[in-house]
Write a protein that holds these residues in place. Sequence first.
Motif: not given
Length: 325
Positions: A58-68, A153-166
């Motif tokens: 949960x963070x603002x856009x442009x702080x590296x979530x997609x890159x991570x 799905x794969x056993x190691x399936x991992x979800x990273x979800x984002x949301x804008x808190x503002x």
Amino acid sequence: MHVLASQHQHDSDTPSTCKFQPFIDGLRDALNSTLKGKSDVVELVIACLLARGHLLLEDLPGLGKTTLAKALAGAVGGRFARVQCTPDLLPTDVTGFSMFNQQTREFEFVEGPVFSDVLLADEINRTTPRTQSALFEAMAERQVTIDKSTHRLTESFFVIATQNPVDSHGAYPLPEAQLDRFAMKLTVGYPDPGSELEMLAENIGRGNRAKKNIEPILTPHSLQELQDHVASVHVEENVCRYLVDLASATRNHRDITLGLSPRGLLTLQRVAQARAHLHGRDFVTPDDVQEIALPVLQVRLAGDYESPRATIEAILSDVSVPVSK
């Protein structure tokens, strides 16, 4: 904070720990080189991955979530997929759909982006509850059901979800049942000035070219082996009681209307096991529990309070910590 001393404590350089240490070090280096100045966030992200959890950023856009997320997918040698959650996104856009093949005269299943190793659901609270629920079975059971057929799905399936808190305009808040499927909620935050200077220097002359891809540190199979090892990290009985006492404290707190569920309690233990392994130990201490309590609890507790952090810290302060044997 207190550190538990017991008969299970011994030299941290055990054979099982040493076996996986190069993988851990490689993951740290890869993610820290991508997300500058956020080593504390990187540690929690790796712990979440090793605990077979899912991550809500949960963070603002442009702080590296997609890159991570991309760096993590590259480091584990897995397939990366991204879903941009919008109000017109359909469940089948996430899970896939059956399509009639004119040549074979049969229906064939076309996989959606959920059939990946790391899935980034960007701005998940922008899409409708119906589409949000399409991820529910995938996150909980690592499978999807389409037209009465179950697809693993794969056993190691991992979800990273984002949301804008503002900006909450047009947003659909995630229901508590789905929030409980995330192992933790984190914020990345702004980097320190030194890290930003380093970032600027590295990008001089780069133009619009993408950064160099992260070389695989693991394979999906070796990741599963590592996750299985983390699940076997020892938890002493009095640490288990400490976990149960923390859960009870959340359920009896005057400002909390939705306390920690049994599933949430298991998640708390698994992430504590992962944190212990990251620190080179094959046993969990109360320190491990305390260090990961905030990100694990704040995603699943609901109540009438202004500061989740203050409430959780007060609970940690009130509950008795196991003493050394």
